[in-house]
Enzyme design. Structure first.
Site, PDB file in Angstrom:
ATOM      1  N   HIS A 155       0.833  -1.218   0.000  1.00  0.00           N
ATOM      2  CA  HIS A 155       0.000   0.000   0.000  1.00  0.00           C
ATOM      3  C   HIS A 155       0.859   1.258   0.000  1.00  0.00           C
ATOM      4  O   HIS A 155       0.435   2.303   0.482  1.00  0.00           O
ATOM      5  CB  HIS A 155      -0.952   0.040   1.210  1.00  0.00           C
ATOM      6  CG  HIS A 155      -1.669  -1.246   1.455  1.00  0.00           C
ATOM      7  ND1 HIS A 155      -2.897  -1.529   0.916  1.00  0.00           N
ATOM      8  CD2 HIS A 155      -1.312  -2.351   2.161  1.00  0.00           C
ATOM      9  CE1 HIS A 155      -3.274  -2.747   1.295  1.00  0.00           C
ATOM     10  NE2 HIS A 155      -2.319  -3.264   2.038  1.00  0.00           N
ATOM     11  N   SER A 276      15.072  20.840 -17.851  1.00  0.00           N
ATOM     12  CA  SER A 276      13.874  21.616 -18.144  1.00  0.00           C
ATOM     13  C   SER A 276      14.253  22.800 -19.013  1.00  0.00           C
ATOM     14  O   SER A 276      15.341  23.359 -18.869  1.00  0.00           O
ATOM     15  CB  SER A 276      13.265  22.100 -16.825  1.00  0.00           C
ATOM     16  OG  SER A 276      12.481  23.253 -17.042  1.00  0.00           O
ATOM     17  N   LYS A 282      16.437  21.633 -12.781  1.00  0.00           N
ATOM     18  CA  LYS A 282      15.709  20.378 -12.891  1.00  0.00           C
ATOM     19  C   LYS A 282      16.514  19.231 -13.492  1.00  0.00           C
ATOM     20  O   LYS A 282      17.345  19.407 -14.366  1.00  0.00           O
ATOM     21  CB  LYS A 282      14.451  20.557 -13.752  1.00  0.00           C
ATOM     22  CG  LYS A 282      13.343  21.351 -13.127  1.00  0.00           C
ATOM     23  CD  LYS A 282      12.836  20.771 -11.799  1.00  0.00           C
ATOM     24  CE  LYS A 282      12.156  19.438 -11.961  1.00  0.00           C
ATOM     25  NZ  LYS A 282      10.863  19.564 -12.632  1.00  0.00           N
ATOM     26  N   GLU A 289       9.126   7.989 -17.220  1.00  0.00           N
ATOM     27  CA  GLU A 289       7.767   8.486 -17.467  1.00  0.00           C
ATOM     28  C   GLU A 289       7.246   8.022 -18.827  1.00  0.00           C
ATOM     29  O   GLU A 289       6.070   7.660 -18.972  1.00  0.00           O
ATOM     30  CB  GLU A 289       7.744  10.009 -17.392  1.00  0.00           C
ATOM     31  CG  GLU A 289       7.942  10.509 -15.972  1.00  0.00           C
ATOM     32  CD  GLU A 289       8.170  12.007 -15.917  1.00  0.00           C
ATOM     33  OE1 GLU A 289       7.495  12.669 -15.129  1.00  0.00           O
ATOM     34  OE2 GLU A 289       9.027  12.521 -16.657  1.00  0.00           O
TER      35      GLU A 289
END
Ligand code: ARG
Length: 481
Positions: A155, A276, A282, A289
């Site tokens: 969980h 970025s 970044k 992803e």
């Protein structure tokens, strides 16, 4: 010129051509089309339908087409609707008289089914090879991880601590099932449809068995209508790739979470991270992803194609041309995913200190304490209740006091006592996971050996399948017997 100008004349609406052409995407079937054509022609010769001189001439023309395609000098013509049409047209230009015999006893219906089976056999197997490469990268990292441990979660809440190697191999075993599934799909698809004709076979003495043998197929179709209408193998391949994509997406999701500042369990090498355009500081996990995102697309390829198949009457219908786009799309994307993810894993740094700190959560030792009570004769339910109430009392004092209060309670408990305190050290706790397949060092060492063996066995299985792709020439009149 069209293949059916005898019946319909040669005037074709541009709109028809634009909708129906598949050359723009099926030209990658060319090597398979040529191989299948050579086998077909030799089958015609064995059946006495064409002479050996004619066979040689057509095969020479097919060889020339292969050279032209290889060199990039092959000139596609306006009316080349698909790769099959283009190859046959060119063969007939090179050998006008004999070339006209190439398509004897054959239809594009059994031809395309054959080409696509040959293609899928090879490409899907090679994707399985890439899955094994990725699995090797996981195994190397698992070996390097040694005794490093981290919290294991259920969980997404800390549960029990586990070896990092165990965690990595959990993904590895899912991948090994993907490889196994792909191999079974390839074995099942290894049936030749060539000789089924348009749908009903032929009045000519074809030799489908011999042709099947020459193409490395394990067997030959039983029913000509099924042979040209069956695309189960495409659906199965798409499922295998979709499930593989789902597995990779779960792994990718962890990489995304692990690379956050909040968790910080993994640092991705610069070469496998992105920056970025606006935010100078970044460093983003785009590979993970994209792998996560592409799972959606792979599932879409599968479900879209199943929808295409649903309700199709026998035998061949042009709808089936829609098999190629999703198949090519899934294979191409999966190939890129596997290679990128492998690079990411090979070059990533696991932040073992962060993992260890996260594992130093006394709550994670609760099960170990309960199991200690069990080994001292306390029934498990009772043990669970005892430890649960200690956790509850300590938690009531607040997060920062928890470790101290919990340790005091454990040490003061008559059934536990000061000796039980060593179990609060997760480095000790993890060594106690000794049951088969468990997360501790002894069981994981065994697991790593078995995983290594599994990779070796699967590589051998793939080599056996790859041997089918080596063109061997004629099998002889009786096929493989
Ligand atoms: N390009 C077609 C396909 O991919 C080849 C078969 C065409 N057959 C036909 N009867 N029009 O399915």
């Amino acid at each position: 010129m069209t293949l059916w100008e005898g019946r319909l004349g040669s005037d074709q609406a541009r709109a028809l051509m634009e909708l129906s052409e598949s050359l723009s995407f099926d030209r990658r079937l060319a090597p398979d089309d040529l191989r299948a054509s050579r086998a077909h022609v030799r089958g015609l010769e064995r059946g006495g339908i064409i002479t050996s001189d004619e066979t040689a001439e057509i095969i020479q023309a097919l060889d020339q087409v292969e050279r032209e395609l290889g060199e990039g000098s092959f000139a596609f013509a306006e009316g080349d609707e698909d790769i099959h049409t283009a190859v046959e047209r060119r063969v007939s230009e090179i050998a006008p008289v004999t070339g006209a015999k190439l398509h004897t006893g054959r239809s594009r219906n059994d031809q395309v089914a054959t080409d696509l089976r040959l293609f899928t056999r090879r490409e899907l197997s090679s994707v399985a090879g890439l899955v094994i490469d990725l699995s090797e990268a996981l195994l190397v990292q698992a070996q390097k991880a040694g005794g490093a441990y981290l919290p294991g979660y259920t969980h997404l809440q800390r549960a029990q601590c586990v070896l990092l190697s165990h965690h990595l191999l959990a993904h590895g075993w899912a991948l090994s099932r993907d490889v196994d599934r792909i191999i079974h799909t390839v074995v099942r698809l290894n049936v030749s449809p060539l000789g089924a004709g348009a749908l009903a076979g032929s009045s000519l003495p074809l030799d489908p068995e011999g042709v099947a043998c020459e193409l490395g197929f394990e067997s030959c179709f039983e029913n000509s209508m099924d042979a040209v209408g069956d695309r189960d193998f495409v659906a199965e391949a798409l499922f295998d790739l979709a499930l593989l994509g789902v597995h990779l997406s779960r792994f990718a999701e962890e990489i995304v979470i692990w690379s956050t500042q909040e968790v910080g369990f993994i640092s991705i090498a610069d070469a496998y991270a992105t920056g970025s355009s606006m935010l100078p500081q970044k460093k983003n996990p785009d590979i993970a992803e994209l792998v996560r995102g592409k799972a959606g697309r792979l599932i879409g390829d599968l479900t879209g194609f199943l929808a295409t198949l649903k309700g199709l009457p026998l035998a061949y219908n042009r709808d089936l041309q829609e098999d190629k786009d999703p198949l090519f799309d899934s294979l191409d994307n999966m190939r890129r995913e596997l290679v990128a993810l492998k690079g990411l894993i090979e070059t990533a740094t696991f932040q073992l200190d962060r993992m260890r700190d996260a594992a130093h959560d006394e709550g994670s030792a609760a099960t170990d304490l309960a199991e200690l009570l069990v080994s001292n004769g306390v029934p498990f339910r009772e043990a669970h209740r005892v430890v649960g109430s200690l956790v509850r009392q300590a938690a009531a004092q607040g997060r920062s006091l928890f470790p101290e209060v919990f340790a005091e309670l454990v040490s003061a408990h008559p059934l536990l006592g000061p000796e039980a305190l060593q179990l609060l050290d997760p480095g000790v706790g993890v060594t106690r996971r000794t049951s088969p397949g468990a997360a501790g060092p002894v069981a994981v060492a065994r697991q790593m050996e078995r995983f290594r063996e599994r990779l070796d066995v699967d590589r051998n299985r793939l080599e056996t399948l790859a041997a089918l792709d080596v063109e061997v020439g004629a099998c002889g009149g009786s096929g493989r017997g």
